[in-house]
Write an enzyme that holds these catalytic residues in place. Structure first.
Site, short mmCIF file in Angstrom:
data_model
loop_
_atom_site.label_atom_id
_atom_site.label_comp_id
_atom_site.label_asym_id
_atom_site.label_seq_id
_atom_site.Cartn_x
_atom_site.Cartn_y
_atom_site.Cartn_z
NE ARG A 197 59.92 41.35 44.24
CZ ARG A 197 58.81 40.71 43.89
NH1 ARG A 197 58.47 40.61 42.63
NH2 ARG A 197 58.03 40.18 44.82
CG ASN A 209 47.24 84.19 52.93
OD1 ASN A 209 47.82 84.49 51.89
ND2 ASN A 209 47.14 82.94 53.35
#
Ligand code: UD1
Ligand code: CA
Length: 448
Positions: free
Chosen positions: A15, A368
Protein backbone atom coordinates in the site's frame (compact mmCIF):
# COMPACT_ATOMS: atom_id res chain seq x y z
CA UNK A 1 18.15 -11.44 32.27
CA UNK A 2 19.30 -11.36 28.67
CA UNK A 3 16.99 -9.84 26.08
CA UNK A 4 16.80 -10.43 22.33
CA UNK A 5 15.00 -8.32 19.77
CA UNK A 6 13.30 -9.85 16.76
CA UNK A 7 12.32 -7.12 14.33
CA UNK A 8 9.97 -8.07 11.52
CA UNK A 9 10.81 -6.24 8.34
CA UNK A 10 10.17 -8.67 5.48
CA UNK A 11 6.79 -7.47 4.29
CA UNK A 12 6.08 -5.98 0.89
CA UNK A 13 4.28 -2.86 2.03
CA UNK A 14 2.10 -2.95 -1.08
CA UNK A 15 0.00 0.00 0.00
CA UNK A 16 3.04 2.32 0.02
CA UNK A 17 3.05 1.99 -3.79
CA UNK A 18 6.85 2.25 -3.82
CA UNK A 19 10.05 0.73 -5.17
CA UNK A 20 11.60 1.19 -1.74
CA UNK A 21 10.86 -1.51 0.88
CA UNK A 22 8.35 -0.08 3.33
CA UNK A 23 10.57 -0.25 6.41
CA UNK A 24 13.23 1.87 4.66
CA UNK A 25 10.98 4.88 4.15
CA UNK A 26 12.47 7.57 6.34
CA UNK A 27 10.93 9.38 9.28
CA UNK A 28 12.97 12.34 10.54
CA UNK A 29 15.87 11.27 8.33
CA UNK A 30 16.14 7.65 9.48
CA UNK A 31 14.46 4.55 8.04
CA UNK A 32 11.40 3.46 10.01
CA UNK A 33 13.33 0.27 10.75
CA UNK A 34 16.02 2.28 12.56
CA UNK A 35 13.38 3.90 14.77
CA UNK A 36 12.11 0.45 15.75
CA UNK A 37 15.68 -0.73 16.39
CA UNK A 38 16.43 2.36 18.49
CA UNK A 39 13.50 1.85 20.84
CA UNK A 40 14.48 -1.79 21.36
CA UNK A 41 18.18 -0.95 21.75
CA UNK A 42 17.38 1.12 24.83
CA UNK A 43 16.90 -2.24 26.61
CA UNK A 44 20.51 -3.15 25.83
CA UNK A 45 19.62 -6.42 24.14
CA UNK A 46 22.34 -9.04 23.76
CA UNK A 47 20.97 -10.08 20.35
CA UNK A 48 19.19 -8.20 17.58
CA UNK A 49 17.68 -10.20 14.76
CA UNK A 50 16.10 -8.44 11.80
CA UNK A 51 13.86 -10.53 9.56
CA UNK A 52 14.22 -9.23 6.00
CA UNK A 53 12.54 -10.39 2.80
CA UNK A 54 11.38 -7.88 0.22
CA UNK A 55 14.40 -5.71 -0.66
CA UNK A 56 16.54 -7.83 1.69
CA UNK A 57 19.85 -6.39 0.48
CA UNK A 58 18.89 -2.79 1.19
CA UNK A 59 17.19 -3.73 4.46
CA UNK A 60 20.31 -5.63 5.57
CA UNK A 61 22.50 -2.64 4.79
CA UNK A 62 20.26 -0.22 6.68
CA UNK A 63 20.11 -2.52 9.72
CA UNK A 64 23.83 -3.24 9.92
CA UNK A 65 24.88 0.33 9.08
CA UNK A 66 22.83 1.43 12.06
CA UNK A 67 23.94 -1.36 14.36
CA UNK A 68 26.70 -3.74 13.25
CA UNK A 69 25.61 -6.25 15.88
CA UNK A 70 22.26 -6.80 14.10
CA UNK A 71 21.92 -10.25 12.56
CA UNK A 72 19.76 -10.35 9.47
CA UNK A 73 17.81 -13.48 8.55
CA UNK A 74 15.91 -13.85 5.32
CA UNK A 75 12.28 -14.84 5.04
CA UNK A 76 12.10 -15.81 1.37
CA UNK A 77 8.30 -16.03 1.26
CA UNK A 78 6.08 -13.76 3.34
CA UNK A 79 3.81 -16.37 4.88
CA UNK A 80 2.79 -14.32 7.88
CA UNK A 81 4.10 -12.76 11.08
CA UNK A 82 4.32 -16.14 12.88
CA UNK A 83 6.35 -17.59 10.01
CA UNK A 84 8.57 -14.47 10.08
CA UNK A 85 9.38 -14.92 13.79
CA UNK A 86 10.18 -18.61 13.18
CA UNK A 87 12.99 -17.49 10.80
CA UNK A 88 14.86 -16.04 13.79
CA UNK A 89 15.15 -19.41 15.52
CA UNK A 90 18.57 -20.45 14.20
CA UNK A 91 20.02 -16.98 14.72
CA UNK A 92 18.97 -17.22 18.36
CA UNK A 93 20.34 -20.74 18.91
CA UNK A 94 21.91 -20.85 22.35
CA UNK A 95 20.17 -17.68 23.47
CA UNK A 96 18.55 -17.96 26.88
CA UNK A 97 16.23 -15.13 27.89
CA UNK A 98 13.28 -13.05 26.79
CA UNK A 99 12.61 -12.22 23.17
CA UNK A 100 10.72 -9.10 22.16
CA UNK A 101 9.08 -9.02 18.75
CA UNK A 102 8.88 -5.57 17.18
CA UNK A 103 7.59 -4.52 13.76
CA UNK A 104 9.76 -2.51 11.40
CA UNK A 105 6.70 -0.52 10.38
CA UNK A 106 5.79 0.52 13.93
CA UNK A 107 8.44 3.09 14.78
CA UNK A 108 7.32 4.85 17.96
CA UNK A 109 7.15 2.28 20.76
CA UNK A 110 8.74 3.91 23.83
CA UNK A 111 11.54 2.07 25.65
CA UNK A 112 9.59 2.59 28.93
CA UNK A 113 6.73 0.60 27.42
CA UNK A 114 9.05 -2.28 26.50
CA UNK A 115 10.42 -2.16 30.04
CA UNK A 116 6.90 -2.49 31.42
CA UNK A 117 6.43 -5.57 29.22
CA UNK A 118 9.63 -7.15 30.57
CA UNK A 119 8.40 -6.48 34.11
CA UNK A 120 5.03 -8.09 33.34
CA UNK A 121 6.92 -11.16 32.13
CA UNK A 122 7.73 -12.09 35.73
CA UNK A 123 4.13 -13.29 36.18
CA UNK A 124 3.11 -14.11 32.61
CA UNK A 125 4.63 -16.39 29.98
CA UNK A 126 3.51 -14.18 27.10
CA UNK A 127 3.03 -10.42 27.22
CA UNK A 128 1.29 -8.58 24.38
CA UNK A 129 1.30 -4.81 23.94
CA UNK A 130 -2.22 -3.50 23.44
CA UNK A 131 -3.86 -0.11 23.10
CA UNK A 132 -7.33 1.39 23.23
CA UNK A 133 -7.98 2.51 19.67
CA UNK A 134 -10.14 5.54 18.94
CA UNK A 135 -10.90 3.87 15.61
CA UNK A 136 -9.95 0.16 15.84
CA UNK A 137 -10.22 -0.27 12.06
CA UNK A 138 -8.46 -3.41 10.84
CA UNK A 139 -6.25 -4.03 13.88
CA UNK A 140 -6.33 -7.43 15.58
CA UNK A 141 -8.62 -7.43 18.65
CA UNK A 142 -7.55 -8.55 22.13
CA UNK A 143 -10.03 -10.79 23.93
CA UNK A 144 -9.43 -10.65 27.70
CA UNK A 145 -10.82 -12.07 30.93
CA UNK A 146 -9.59 -9.82 33.70
CA UNK A 147 -5.79 -9.79 33.49
CA UNK A 148 -5.66 -12.78 31.21
CA UNK A 149 -5.39 -12.40 27.47
CA UNK A 150 -7.48 -15.25 26.02
CA UNK A 151 -6.76 -14.79 22.34
CA UNK A 152 -6.07 -12.30 19.55
CA UNK A 153 -8.52 -12.27 16.68
CA UNK A 154 -7.51 -10.76 13.37
CA UNK A 155 -10.03 -8.33 11.91
CA UNK A 156 -10.67 -10.57 8.90
CA UNK A 157 -11.48 -13.50 11.17
CA UNK A 158 -13.52 -11.56 13.74
CA UNK A 159 -17.30 -11.70 14.18
CA UNK A 160 -19.31 -8.56 14.88
CA UNK A 161 -19.06 -8.89 18.66
CA UNK A 162 -15.25 -9.23 18.51
CA UNK A 163 -14.95 -6.33 16.06
CA UNK A 164 -16.76 -4.22 18.66
CA UNK A 165 -13.77 -4.63 21.03
CA UNK A 166 -11.65 -1.46 21.07
CA UNK A 167 -8.58 -3.01 22.77
CA UNK A 168 -6.21 -3.68 19.86
CA UNK A 169 -3.01 -5.55 19.14
CA UNK A 170 0.08 -3.40 18.54
CA UNK A 171 2.00 -6.43 17.30
CA UNK A 172 4.67 -6.20 20.01
CA UNK A 173 5.05 -9.47 21.91
CA UNK A 174 7.41 -10.56 24.66
CA UNK A 175 8.04 -14.14 25.80
CA UNK A 176 10.85 -16.39 26.87
CA UNK A 177 12.58 -17.21 23.56
CA UNK A 178 12.32 -21.00 23.91
CA UNK A 179 8.61 -20.74 24.82
CA UNK A 180 8.01 -18.36 21.90
CA UNK A 181 9.48 -20.77 19.33
CA UNK A 182 7.62 -23.73 20.90
CA UNK A 183 4.32 -21.89 20.63
CA UNK A 184 5.06 -20.82 17.04
CA UNK A 185 5.65 -24.46 16.08
CA UNK A 186 1.97 -25.07 16.82
CA UNK A 187 0.70 -22.19 14.65
CA UNK A 188 -1.15 -23.18 11.47
CA UNK A 189 -2.36 -21.12 8.51
CA UNK A 190 -6.00 -22.10 8.87
CA UNK A 191 -7.54 -18.60 8.74
CA UNK A 192 -9.08 -16.00 6.44
CA UNK A 193 -5.66 -14.91 5.06
CA UNK A 194 -4.04 -18.35 4.84
CA UNK A 195 -1.10 -16.91 6.84
CA UNK A 196 0.83 -18.10 9.87
CA UNK A 197 -0.28 -15.53 12.43
CA UNK A 198 2.04 -14.69 15.29
CA UNK A 199 -1.07 -13.65 17.16
CA UNK A 200 -2.22 -17.30 17.37
CA UNK A 201 0.42 -18.06 20.01
CA UNK A 202 -1.84 -16.49 22.64
CA UNK A 203 -4.64 -19.00 22.21
CA UNK A 204 -2.11 -21.83 22.01
CA UNK A 205 -0.48 -20.64 25.24
CA UNK A 206 -3.93 -20.60 26.91
CA UNK A 207 -4.61 -24.18 25.79
CA UNK A 208 -1.33 -25.16 27.48
CA UNK A 209 -2.42 -23.63 30.78
CA UNK A 210 -0.24 -20.52 30.47
CA UNK A 211 -1.65 -17.06 31.24
CA UNK A 212 -0.76 -14.45 28.64
CA UNK A 213 -1.45 -10.85 29.55
CA UNK A 214 -1.70 -7.36 28.06
CA UNK A 215 0.40 -4.29 28.79
CA UNK A 216 -1.30 -1.14 27.52
CA UNK A 217 0.26 1.90 25.92
CA UNK A 218 -0.94 5.07 24.30
CA UNK A 219 -2.25 4.73 20.77
CA UNK A 220 0.32 7.27 19.51
CA UNK A 221 3.10 4.74 20.23
CA UNK A 222 1.57 2.03 18.11
CA UNK A 223 1.03 4.08 14.97
CA UNK A 224 1.73 1.57 12.19
CA UNK A 225 2.74 2.83 8.76
CA UNK A 226 1.06 1.08 5.84
CA UNK A 227 0.41 4.01 3.48
CA UNK A 228 2.08 7.27 2.44
CA UNK A 229 -0.63 9.11 4.35
CA UNK A 230 0.33 7.24 7.52
CA UNK A 231 3.99 7.94 6.78
CA UNK A 232 3.18 11.66 6.68
CA UNK A 233 1.21 11.28 9.93
CA UNK A 234 4.16 9.50 11.52
CA UNK A 235 6.51 12.30 10.44
CA UNK A 236 4.12 14.92 11.84
CA UNK A 237 3.85 13.02 15.12
CA UNK A 238 7.64 12.72 15.37
CA UNK A 239 8.10 16.45 14.72
CA UNK A 240 5.43 17.38 17.25
CA UNK A 241 7.15 15.29 19.92
CA UNK A 242 10.63 16.58 19.01
CA UNK A 243 9.53 20.23 19.14
CA UNK A 244 7.83 19.76 22.48
CA UNK A 245 10.96 17.99 23.76
CA UNK A 246 13.23 20.85 22.62
CA UNK A 247 11.03 23.48 24.29
CA UNK A 248 11.00 21.39 27.45
CA UNK A 249 14.83 21.23 27.32
CA UNK A 250 15.09 25.02 27.34
CA UNK A 251 15.56 25.63 23.62
CA UNK A 252 13.91 28.72 22.11
CA UNK A 253 11.94 27.83 19.00
CA UNK A 254 10.57 31.10 17.68
CA UNK A 255 8.06 29.31 15.44
CA UNK A 256 8.10 25.66 16.55
CA UNK A 257 5.84 24.42 13.76
CA UNK A 258 8.39 25.46 11.12
CA UNK A 259 11.46 23.76 12.59
CA UNK A 260 12.17 20.28 11.27
CA UNK A 261 14.21 17.91 13.46
CA UNK A 262 16.03 14.69 12.60
CA UNK A 263 15.76 11.54 14.70
CA UNK A 264 19.07 12.32 16.44
CA UNK A 265 19.21 16.14 16.63
CA UNK A 266 20.76 17.39 19.87
CA UNK A 267 20.14 21.03 20.83
CA UNK A 268 21.52 22.55 24.05
CA UNK A 269 19.77 24.77 26.54
CA UNK A 270 19.30 28.43 25.59
CA UNK A 271 20.04 27.78 21.96
CA UNK A 272 17.79 29.84 19.69
CA UNK A 273 16.33 28.30 16.57
CA UNK A 274 14.65 30.83 14.30
CA UNK A 275 11.79 29.96 11.93
CA UNK A 276 12.18 27.57 9.00
CA UNK A 277 15.30 25.70 10.03
CA UNK A 278 15.80 22.10 8.84
CA UNK A 279 18.00 19.61 10.67
CA UNK A 280 19.22 16.57 8.76
CA UNK A 281 20.77 13.66 10.67
CA UNK A 282 23.83 14.01 12.90
CA UNK A 283 23.53 17.57 14.19
CA UNK A 284 24.63 18.83 17.61
CA UNK A 285 23.96 22.43 18.59
CA UNK A 286 25.51 23.52 21.86
CA UNK A 287 24.03 25.81 24.47
CA UNK A 288 23.53 29.41 23.49
CA UNK A 289 24.16 28.97 19.77
CA UNK A 290 21.79 30.71 17.35
CA UNK A 291 20.54 29.17 14.14
CA UNK A 292 18.91 31.84 12.05
CA UNK A 293 16.05 31.44 9.60
CA UNK A 294 16.09 29.23 6.52
CA UNK A 295 19.26 27.35 7.37
CA UNK A 296 19.82 23.68 6.54
CA UNK A 297 22.17 21.67 8.78
CA UNK A 298 23.34 18.07 8.50
CA UNK A 299 26.14 16.07 10.14
CA UNK A 300 27.62 19.08 11.87
CA UNK A 301 28.57 20.46 15.27
CA UNK A 302 27.87 24.06 16.29
CA UNK A 303 29.55 25.21 19.50
CA UNK A 304 28.45 27.59 22.19
CA UNK A 305 27.83 31.15 21.13
CA UNK A 306 28.16 30.46 17.41
CA UNK A 307 25.72 32.00 14.91
CA UNK A 308 24.62 30.32 11.72
CA UNK A 309 22.54 31.86 8.92
CA UNK A 310 20.13 33.16 7.83
CA UNK A 311 20.19 31.02 4.67
CA UNK A 312 23.28 28.98 5.57
CA UNK A 313 24.01 25.38 4.71
CA UNK A 314 26.16 23.23 6.99
CA UNK A 315 26.98 19.87 5.44
CA UNK A 316 28.54 16.75 6.99
CA UNK A 317 31.82 17.39 8.75
CA UNK A 318 31.20 21.08 9.43
CA UNK A 319 32.73 21.64 12.86
CA UNK A 320 32.21 25.14 14.28
CA UNK A 321 34.08 26.21 17.42
CA UNK A 322 32.79 28.77 19.91
CA UNK A 323 31.65 32.17 18.67
CA UNK A 324 32.09 31.34 15.01
CA UNK A 325 29.87 33.36 12.66
CA UNK A 326 28.51 31.80 9.51
CA UNK A 327 26.37 34.20 7.51
CA UNK A 328 23.98 34.18 4.59
CA UNK A 329 24.43 32.04 1.49
CA UNK A 330 27.44 30.26 2.93
CA UNK A 331 28.03 26.53 2.49
CA UNK A 332 30.42 24.65 4.76
CA UNK A 333 31.40 21.02 4.19
CA UNK A 334 33.98 18.85 5.97
CA UNK A 335 35.69 21.85 7.52
CA UNK A 336 36.89 22.77 10.99
CA UNK A 337 36.42 26.43 11.81
CA UNK A 338 38.17 27.64 14.91
CA UNK A 339 37.04 30.02 17.61
CA UNK A 340 35.71 33.41 16.59
CA UNK A 341 36.33 32.96 12.86
CA UNK A 342 33.88 34.64 10.49
CA UNK A 343 32.54 33.44 7.15
CA UNK A 344 29.75 35.87 6.60
CA UNK A 345 28.71 36.12 2.97
CA UNK A 346 28.28 34.07 -0.20
CA UNK A 347 31.07 31.58 0.33
CA UNK A 348 31.90 27.90 -0.14
CA UNK A 349 34.29 26.31 2.34
CA UNK A 350 34.90 22.60 1.69
CA UNK A 351 37.63 20.24 2.94
CA UNK A 352 39.31 23.00 4.91
CA UNK A 353 40.68 24.14 8.24
CA UNK A 354 40.24 27.75 9.30
CA UNK A 355 42.15 29.14 12.27
CA UNK A 356 40.84 31.24 15.13
CA UNK A 357 39.73 34.83 14.45
CA UNK A 358 40.26 34.49 10.71
CA UNK A 359 37.93 36.51 8.49
CA UNK A 360 36.82 35.10 5.17
CA UNK A 361 35.65 37.77 2.73
CA UNK A 362 32.49 37.67 0.64
CA UNK A 363 32.49 35.33 -2.31
CA UNK A 364 35.49 33.26 -1.25
CA UNK A 365 35.62 29.75 -2.66
CA UNK A 366 37.79 26.80 -1.75
CA UNK A 367 38.29 25.12 -5.11
CA UNK A 368 38.54 21.71 -3.51
CA UNK A 369 37.67 19.38 -6.39
CA UNK A 370 39.69 18.84 -9.56
CA UNK A 371 37.08 16.58 -11.10
CA UNK A 372 38.62 13.43 -9.66
CA UNK A 373 40.25 14.16 -6.29
CA UNK A 374 39.29 16.36 -3.34
CA UNK A 375 42.03 18.56 -1.88
CA UNK A 376 42.37 20.41 1.42
CA UNK A 377 42.74 24.10 2.11
CA UNK A 378 44.50 25.08 5.31
CA UNK A 379 44.02 28.62 6.57
CA UNK A 380 45.86 29.77 9.69
CA UNK A 381 44.76 32.00 12.54
CA UNK A 382 44.11 35.72 12.23
CA UNK A 383 44.10 35.54 8.43
CA UNK A 384 42.27 38.11 6.32
CA UNK A 385 40.96 36.58 3.11
CA UNK A 386 39.89 39.29 0.66
CA UNK A 387 36.55 39.13 -1.14
CA UNK A 388 36.29 36.85 -4.15
CA UNK A 389 39.45 34.92 -3.33
CA UNK A 390 39.72 31.57 -5.08
CA UNK A 391 41.73 29.09 -3.02
CA UNK A 392 42.92 26.40 -5.42
CA UNK A 393 43.52 23.41 -3.14
CA UNK A 394 45.75 21.92 -1.96
CA UNK A 395 46.92 25.24 -0.61
CA UNK A 396 47.90 26.81 2.72
CA UNK A 397 47.54 30.37 4.01
CA UNK A 398 49.89 30.97 6.95
CA UNK A 399 48.94 32.67 10.22
CA UNK A 400 48.19 36.40 9.93
CA UNK A 401 48.52 36.32 6.16
CA UNK A 402 46.24 38.19 3.73
CA UNK A 403 44.92 37.76 0.24
CA UNK A 404 43.96 40.74 -1.87
CA UNK A 405 40.47 40.88 -3.32
CA UNK A 406 40.01 38.64 -6.36
CA UNK A 407 43.22 36.75 -5.85
CA UNK A 408 43.48 33.23 -7.22
CA UNK A 409 45.71 31.48 -4.71
CA UNK A 410 47.60 28.60 -6.29
CA UNK A 411 50.74 28.66 -4.13
CA UNK A 412 51.13 28.53 -0.35
CA UNK A 413 51.24 31.91 1.39
CA UNK A 414 53.72 32.10 4.31
CA UNK A 415 52.86 33.49 7.76
CA UNK A 416 52.34 37.24 7.67
CA UNK A 417 52.57 37.51 3.84
CA UNK A 418 50.11 39.09 1.41
CA UNK A 419 49.17 37.32 -1.82
CA UNK A 420 47.84 39.25 -4.79
CA UNK A 421 47.25 37.83 -8.27
CA UNK A 422 45.03 40.56 -9.62
CA UNK A 423 45.50 41.92 -13.17
CA UNK A 424 46.71 45.53 -12.90
CA UNK A 425 43.93 48.04 -13.55
CA UNK A 426 43.92 50.20 -16.72
CA UNK A 427 41.80 53.40 -16.67
CA UNK A 428 40.84 55.10 -19.97
CA UNK A 429 39.65 58.69 -19.58
CA UNK A 430 36.26 59.47 -21.15
CA UNK A 431 35.95 56.06 -22.75
CA UNK A 432 32.69 55.11 -21.00
CA UNK A 433 30.83 58.11 -22.39
CA UNK A 434 32.31 57.71 -25.91
CA UNK A 435 31.38 54.04 -25.96
CA UNK A 436 27.78 54.65 -24.88
CA UNK A 437 27.33 57.44 -27.42
CA UNK A 438 28.55 55.15 -30.16
CA UNK A 439 26.18 52.34 -29.14
CA UNK A 440 23.17 54.65 -28.89
CA UNK A 441 23.95 56.10 -32.34
CA UNK A 442 24.11 52.58 -33.78
CA UNK A 443 20.71 51.76 -32.23
CA UNK A 444 19.13 54.93 -33.62
CA UNK A 445 20.50 54.18 -37.12
CA UNK A 446 18.96 50.69 -36.96
CA UNK A 447 15.55 52.06 -35.93
CA UNK A 448 15.21 54.15 -39.13
C1 UD1 B 1 -0.46 -7.20 12.44
C2 UD1 B 1 -1.14 -8.10 13.49
C3 UD1 B 1 -2.39 -7.37 14.00
C4 UD1 B 1 -1.99 -6.03 14.59
C5 UD1 B 1 -1.22 -5.20 13.56
C6 UD1 B 1 -0.64 -3.98 14.24
C7 UD1 B 1 -0.72 -10.42 12.87
C8 UD1 B 1 -1.27 -11.64 12.23
N1 UD1 B 1 -1.50 -9.36 12.86
O1 UD1 B 1 -1.33 -7.06 11.34
O2 UD1 B 1 -3.01 -8.16 15.01
O3 UD1 B 1 -3.16 -5.34 15.03
O4 UD1 B 1 -0.12 -5.95 13.02
O5 UD1 B 1 -0.01 -3.15 13.31
O6 UD1 B 1 0.39 -10.46 13.35
N2 UD1 B 1 5.99 -9.26 8.22
C9 UD1 B 1 7.03 -10.09 7.89
N3 UD1 B 1 6.79 -11.26 7.26
C10 UD1 B 1 5.53 -11.67 6.95
C11 UD1 B 1 4.46 -10.83 7.28
C12 UD1 B 1 4.71 -9.63 7.92
O7 UD1 B 1 8.19 -9.76 8.16
O8 UD1 B 1 5.41 -12.75 6.40
C13 UD1 B 1 6.28 -7.99 8.89
C14 UD1 B 1 5.88 -6.78 8.07
O9 UD1 B 1 6.99 -6.33 7.30
C15 UD1 B 1 5.51 -5.76 9.13
C16 UD1 B 1 4.99 -6.62 10.27
O10 UD1 B 1 5.49 -7.91 10.06
O11 UD1 B 1 6.63 -5.03 9.58
C17 UD1 B 1 3.48 -6.64 10.36
O12 UD1 B 1 2.94 -7.22 9.20
P1 UD1 B 1 1.60 -6.68 8.53
O13 UD1 B 1 1.32 -7.52 7.35
O14 UD1 B 1 1.67 -5.23 8.35
O15 UD1 B 1 0.54 -7.05 9.69
P2 UD1 B 1 -0.88 -6.43 9.91
O16 UD1 B 1 -1.83 -6.99 8.91
O17 UD1 B 1 -0.77 -4.97 10.01
CA1 CA C 1 0.87 -3.38 9.50
Amino acid sequence: MATALIILAAGQGTRMNSELPKVLHPIAGAPMLVHAMKSGEALEPSRIVVVAGVGAEAVTKAATDWNPMAQVVIQTEQLGTGHAVAQARTALAGFDGDAIVLYGDTPFIRPETLDAMLTARTDHAVVVLGFEAADPGRYGRLVTTGDVLERIVEFKDADAATRAISLCNSGVVCADAATLFDLIDAVTNDNASGEYYLTDIVQIARSRGLSPTVVRCDESETLGVNTRAQLAQAEALFQKTARAGALEDGVTLVAPGTVHFAHDTVVGRDAVIEPNVVFGPGVTIESGATIRSFSHLEGCHVSRGATVGPFARLRPGAELAEDVHIGNFVEIKNAVIDEGAKVNHLTYIGDATIGAKTNIGAGTITCNYDGVFKHRTTIGRGVFVGSNTMLVAPVTLGDHSMTATSTVVTEDVPDGALAISRTPQVTKAGLAVRLMDKLRAAKAAKGK
